[in-house]
Scaffold this motif. Structure first.
Motif, short mmCIF file in Angstrom:
data_model
loop_
_atom_site.label_atom_id
_atom_site.label_comp_id
_atom_site.label_asym_id
_atom_site.label_seq_id
_atom_site.Cartn_x
_atom_site.Cartn_y
_atom_site.Cartn_z
N LEU A 28 39.02 45.41 33.75
CA LEU A 28 37.45 44.47 35.37
C LEU A 28 36.72 46.06 34.19
O LEU A 28 35.36 45.65 35.07
CB LEU A 28 38.16 45.67 35.66
CG LEU A 28 37.62 45.93 37.41
CD1 LEU A 28 37.50 44.04 37.86
CD2 LEU A 28 38.36 46.21 38.37
N HIS A 29 36.82 46.98 33.77
CA HIS A 29 35.56 47.06 33.00
C HIS A 29 34.89 46.48 31.85
O HIS A 29 33.56 47.15 31.22
CB HIS A 29 35.77 49.07 32.38
CG HIS A 29 36.32 49.61 33.53
ND1 HIS A 29 36.28 49.46 35.01
CD2 HIS A 29 38.18 50.14 33.34
CE1 HIS A 29 37.39 50.22 35.71
NE2 HIS A 29 38.19 50.98 35.00
N HIS A 30 34.89 45.55 31.50
CA HIS A 30 34.62 45.17 30.23
C HIS A 30 34.81 43.34 29.97
O HIS A 30 33.76 43.21 29.06
CB HIS A 30 34.60 45.91 28.41
CG HIS A 30 36.34 45.88 28.24
ND1 HIS A 30 36.53 44.54 27.71
CD2 HIS A 30 37.23 46.58 28.68
CE1 HIS A 30 37.76 44.55 27.56
NE2 HIS A 30 38.11 45.82 28.22
N ASP A 31 36.05 43.24 30.13
CA ASP A 31 35.76 41.79 29.95
C ASP A 31 35.30 40.63 30.88
O ASP A 31 35.45 40.54 31.59
CB ASP A 31 37.37 41.47 29.87
CG ASP A 31 38.00 40.05 29.52
OD1 ASP A 31 36.75 39.09 29.74
OD2 ASP A 31 39.04 40.43 28.73
N ALA A 32 34.57 39.86 30.23
CA ALA A 32 33.61 38.75 31.21
C ALA A 32 34.01 38.12 31.67
O ALA A 32 34.15 36.92 32.62
CB ALA A 32 32.39 38.54 30.15
N ALA A 33 35.07 37.18 30.95
CA ALA A 33 36.05 36.05 31.17
C ALA A 33 37.75 36.53 32.20
O ALA A 33 36.92 35.68 33.26
CB ALA A 33 37.15 35.77 30.00
N TYR A 34 37.67 37.99 32.72
CA TYR A 34 38.35 38.46 33.24
C TYR A 34 37.46 38.98 34.68
O TYR A 34 37.62 38.38 35.42
CB TYR A 34 38.87 39.85 32.80
CG TYR A 34 40.00 40.07 33.46
CD1 TYR A 34 41.48 39.96 33.66
CD2 TYR A 34 39.40 41.34 34.57
CE1 TYR A 34 41.85 40.47 34.28
CE2 TYR A 34 40.74 42.24 35.75
CZ TYR A 34 41.87 41.69 35.60
OH TYR A 34 42.80 42.03 36.61
#
Length: 126
Positions: free
Chosen positions: A32-38
């Motif tokens: 949630l703090h870094h993954d663009a696709a997520y």
């Protein structure tokens, strides 16, 4: 110092570098703090700032104000809304009690006119 005194505000823009440094220090690598696709899959366009980072900012505000010899005794806070990478935060505080060396401060984390977190800090003066 007395009840009603304002604590100097702490202002900070939480950017990607801050979030990475915090994640590394706390071993919290939630997507949630870094993954663009997520994030896109959840309808979010930017990473969400780790809520525990606000605890660090609340502690920093009180510690900076009281100085290096004061000790934070207790910190309680509650997250009220999400904050996204790149947003500016303003930490405010008001003294609500002074009992001998114990100082109690009510604090808020403000973002774009809303309260994103609120809490109470207690510190002991030397």
């Amino acid at each position: 110092m007395k009840a009603g005194d304002e604590v100097p505000a702490l202002e900070r823009t939480v950017g990607a570098a801050d979030m990475i440094a915090y994640a590394g220090a706390t071993w919290d690598w939630h997507r949630l703090h870094h993954d663009a696709a997520y994030l896109r899959a959840r309808g979010l366009d930017r990473p969400v700032v780790d809520g525990q980072l606000f605890g660090a900012l609340l502690a920093e505000q009180v510690q900076d104000w009281l100085g290096p010899d004061a000790r934070l005794r207790r910190l309680r806070f509650r997250l009220l809304s999400m904050v996204f990478a790149g947003e500016s935060v303003r930490v405010t505080g008001v003294v609500t009690g002074v009992e001998g060396p114990l100082v109690t401060v009510e604090q808020k984390v403000l973002v774009a006119g809303r309260v994103a977190a609120g809490g109470t800090a207690q510190a002991v003066l030397p």
